[in-house]
Design an enzyme around this catalytic site. Structure first.
Site, short mmCIF file in Angstrom:
data_model
loop_
_atom_site.label_atom_id
_atom_site.label_comp_id
_atom_site.label_asym_id
_atom_site.label_seq_id
_atom_site.Cartn_x
_atom_site.Cartn_y
_atom_site.Cartn_z
N ASP A 19 0.75 -1.43 -0.06
CA ASP A 19 0.26 0.04 0.13
C ASP A 19 0.89 1.19 -0.26
O ASP A 19 2.01 1.22 0.67
CB ASP A 19 -0.54 -0.01 1.32
CG ASP A 19 -2.24 0.86 1.27
OD1 ASP A 19 -2.57 1.59 -0.37
OD2 ASP A 19 -2.54 1.13 1.72
N ASN A 21 1.13 3.01 -3.09
CA ASN A 21 1.40 4.07 -4.70
C ASN A 21 1.24 5.11 -4.23
O ASN A 21 2.30 6.48 -5.41
CB ASN A 21 1.41 3.06 -5.75
CG ASN A 21 1.76 1.72 -5.39
OD1 ASN A 21 2.90 1.12 -4.21
ND2 ASN A 21 1.55 0.50 -5.84
N ARG A 32 -0.79 9.01 -9.64
CA ARG A 32 -0.80 7.72 -9.23
C ARG A 32 0.26 6.91 -9.70
O ARG A 32 1.06 5.84 -9.23
CB ARG A 32 -1.90 7.24 -8.63
CG ARG A 32 -2.42 8.63 -8.08
CD ARG A 32 -4.09 7.96 -7.29
NE ARG A 32 -4.27 6.46 -7.04
CZ ARG A 32 -4.83 6.46 -5.80
NH1 ARG A 32 -3.92 7.27 -4.73
NH2 ARG A 32 -4.25 5.67 -5.37
N ASN A 67 -10.78 -2.51 -5.16
CA ASN A 67 -9.99 -1.40 -6.22
C ASN A 67 -10.81 -1.40 -7.63
O ASN A 67 -10.93 -0.37 -8.60
CB ASN A 67 -8.43 -2.24 -6.31
CG ASN A 67 -7.60 -1.74 -5.41
OD1 ASN A 67 -6.96 -2.80 -4.48
ND2 ASN A 67 -7.99 -0.77 -4.45
N ARG A 70 -12.14 2.30 -8.38
CA ARG A 70 -11.15 3.16 -8.46
C ARG A 70 -11.58 4.00 -9.87
O ARG A 70 -12.59 3.16 -10.98
CB ARG A 70 -9.66 2.96 -9.01
CG ARG A 70 -9.07 2.01 -7.05
CD ARG A 70 -7.67 2.53 -7.05
NE ARG A 70 -7.62 2.30 -5.68
CZ ARG A 70 -6.46 2.30 -5.47
NH1 ARG A 70 -5.40 2.82 -5.60
NH2 ARG A 70 -6.47 1.89 -3.58
N ARG A 183 2.01 -5.01 6.47
CA ARG A 183 1.13 -3.70 5.97
C ARG A 183 1.89 -2.65 5.64
O ARG A 183 2.84 -2.54 6.91
CB ARG A 183 0.42 -3.92 6.23
CG ARG A 183 -0.87 -2.71 5.11
CD ARG A 183 -2.34 -2.61 5.83
NE ARG A 183 -2.75 -0.93 4.41
CZ ARG A 183 -4.21 -1.88 4.09
NH1 ARG A 183 -5.12 -2.20 4.27
NH2 ARG A 183 -4.44 -0.41 2.98
N ILE A 190 -6.83 -4.05 7.94
CA ILE A 190 -6.76 -5.92 7.22
C ILE A 190 -7.27 -5.12 5.11
O ILE A 190 -7.07 -5.90 4.70
CB ILE A 190 -7.73 -6.10 7.35
CG1 ILE A 190 -7.27 -6.81 8.93
CG2 ILE A 190 -7.63 -8.09 6.97
CD1 ILE A 190 -5.40 -7.22 8.82
N SER A 191 -8.37 -4.49 5.61
CA SER A 191 -8.60 -4.42 3.79
C SER A 191 -8.95 -5.39 3.00
O SER A 191 -9.27 -5.76 2.13
CB SER A 191 -7.64 -3.35 2.89
OG SER A 191 -7.46 -2.38 3.58
N GLU A 202 0.99 -12.60 12.75
CA GLU A 202 1.70 -12.01 13.54
C GLU A 202 1.78 -10.81 12.25
O GLU A 202 1.52 -10.90 11.01
CB GLU A 202 2.90 -11.89 13.26
CG GLU A 202 3.11 -13.23 14.36
CD GLU A 202 2.48 -13.51 15.94
OE1 GLU A 202 2.41 -11.86 16.42
OE2 GLU A 202 1.89 -13.78 16.88
C1 IPE Z 1 -5.47 -2.24 -0.15
O1 IPE Z 1 -5.13 -1.17 -0.21
C2 IPE Z 1 -5.94 -3.39 -1.31
C3 IPE Z 1 -4.45 -3.93 -1.67
C4 IPE Z 1 -2.94 -3.20 -1.53
C5 IPE Z 1 -4.18 -4.09 -3.05
P1 IPE Z 1 -6.34 0.40 -0.95
O2 IPE Z 1 -5.38 1.16 -0.58
O3 IPE Z 1 -7.16 -0.92 -1.29
O4 IPE Z 1 -6.99 -0.35 0.97
P2 IPE Z 1 -8.01 1.11 1.43
O5 IPE Z 1 -8.81 1.22 0.82
O6 IPE Z 1 -6.98 2.00 1.82
O7 IPE Z 1 -8.62 -0.02 2.47
C1 IPE Z 2 -1.52 0.24 -3.35
O1 IPE Z 2 -1.26 1.49 -3.66
C2 IPE Z 2 -1.61 -0.41 -4.61
C3 IPE Z 2 -2.95 -0.32 -4.85
C4 IPE Z 2 -4.29 -0.87 -4.31
C5 IPE Z 2 -3.68 -1.33 -6.21
P1 IPE Z 2 -2.48 2.98 -3.32
O2 IPE Z 2 -2.43 2.97 -4.75
O3 IPE Z 2 -3.32 2.13 -2.90
O4 IPE Z 2 -1.75 3.81 -2.37
P2 IPE Z 2 -2.41 4.79 -1.88
O5 IPE Z 2 -2.54 3.85 -0.70
O6 IPE Z 2 -3.27 5.75 -2.35
O7 IPE Z 2 -0.91 6.18 -1.81
MG MG Z 3 -3.79 2.31 -0.36
#
Ligand code: IPE
Ligand code: IPE
Ligand code: MG
Length: 238
Positions: A19, A21, A32, A67, A70, A183, A190-191, A202
């Site tokens: 998480d 990126n 992004r 996702n 998005r 994470r 946990i998402s 753990e």
């Molecule tokens: C969890 O990250 C899913 C992945 C890393 C693929 P998200 O960025 O989608 O999670 P939330 O929305 O912050 O819970």
């Molecule tokens: C994780 O990074 C990648 C995916 C969930 C695909 P994010 O895209 O969730 O990046 P943030 O959490 O918005 O910074």
């Molecule tokens: Mg994210």
């Protein structure tokens, strides 16, 4: 704290929610997608590190069921990145004796992704050193509902249902539950990831954004895990 990995106490399976990126890119004034592209470097280094440290299974949460909600442009870019990364990294998998597997509702992915994944899974199927599991279009609740549906379609009776039988209907049926879940990005949730499998995992959270994560960070997480006492509901050993 001991800074060397104890090879006798290795977690067999490490799961990682990659998480941060988007925030990583934003900090740099970029879009992004720049963050997602740089996340691939972190994936490569982490996977090579996992092989080096002797980890047998690594699951990467790459794209969740949620996702899909998005913006279309980001989803498309992620799918394109998935195809090109699998294509480029097949050699890395072969060089490191890594077998590729997926979990999730793969039939929802665009055909080009399914094709690239199938090819890579086939080419790497005899590899033995480590199994890399990509969680794609995955959610823990989806997986549990899916298992229930498949059990209803089977001949199993109510009396026969047990945790062991139920596990056989999950997409991770031949894989041990992860001892360690990492994470990145400072989020403590946990998402919807591996809800059944992490019952006794753990949890390790780091503030590092995923594109900055490297094998040394994986090592730190493993050593942190090795210094914990896993009690499984019992009292401690003293
Ligand atoms: C969890 O990250 C899913 C992945 C890393 C693929 P998200 O960025 O989608 O999670 P939330 O929305 O912050 O819970
Ligand atoms: C994780 O990074 C990648 C995916 C969930 C695909 P994010 O895209 O969730 O990046 P943030 O959490 O918005 O910074
Ligand atoms: Mg994210």
């Amino acid at each position: 704290m001991n800074q060397i990995i104890n090879t006798l106490k290795l977690p067999k399976h490490i799961a990682i929610t990659m998480d941060g990126n988007g925030r990583w890119a934003k900090e740099k004034g970029k879009n992004r997608l720049f963050g997602h592209n740089n996340g691939v470097k972190a994936v490569r280094d982490t996977i090579e590190g996992a092989v080096e440290y002797g980890i047998k299974y690594i699951t990467l949460f790459a794209f969740s069921t949620e996702n899909w909600n998005r913006p279309k442009q980001e989803v498309n870019a992620l799918m394109t990145l998935l195809v090109s990364s699998i294509h480029k990294e097949t050699k890395t998998l072969l060089d490191n004796d890594i077998k590729l597997q997926t979990i999730g509702n793969i039939s929802k992915l665009p055909n080009r992704c399914q094709k690239e994944l199938c090819e890579c899974i086939d080419i790497t199927k005899e590899n033995k050193s480590m199994t890399l599991i990509l969680a794609l279009s995955y959610s823990g609740k989806w997986e549990i509902i899916n298992a229930v549906k498949n059990i209803i379609d089977s001949n199993i009776t109510k009396e026969e249902i047990s945790e062991e039988i139920f596990k056989q209907y999950l997409t991770t049926k031949n894989v041990p539950d992860p001892e360690l879940l990492i994470r990145t990005s400072g989020e403590h949730r946990i998402s919807n990831f591996m809800l059944w499998q992490i019952a006794y995992s753990e949890l390790y959270f780091t503030d590092k954004m995923w594109p900055d994560f490297r094998r040394e960070d994986l090592k730190k997480a493993i050593i942190n895990y090795q210094n914990r006492e896993r009690r499984f509901g019992k009292t401690n050993k003293e």
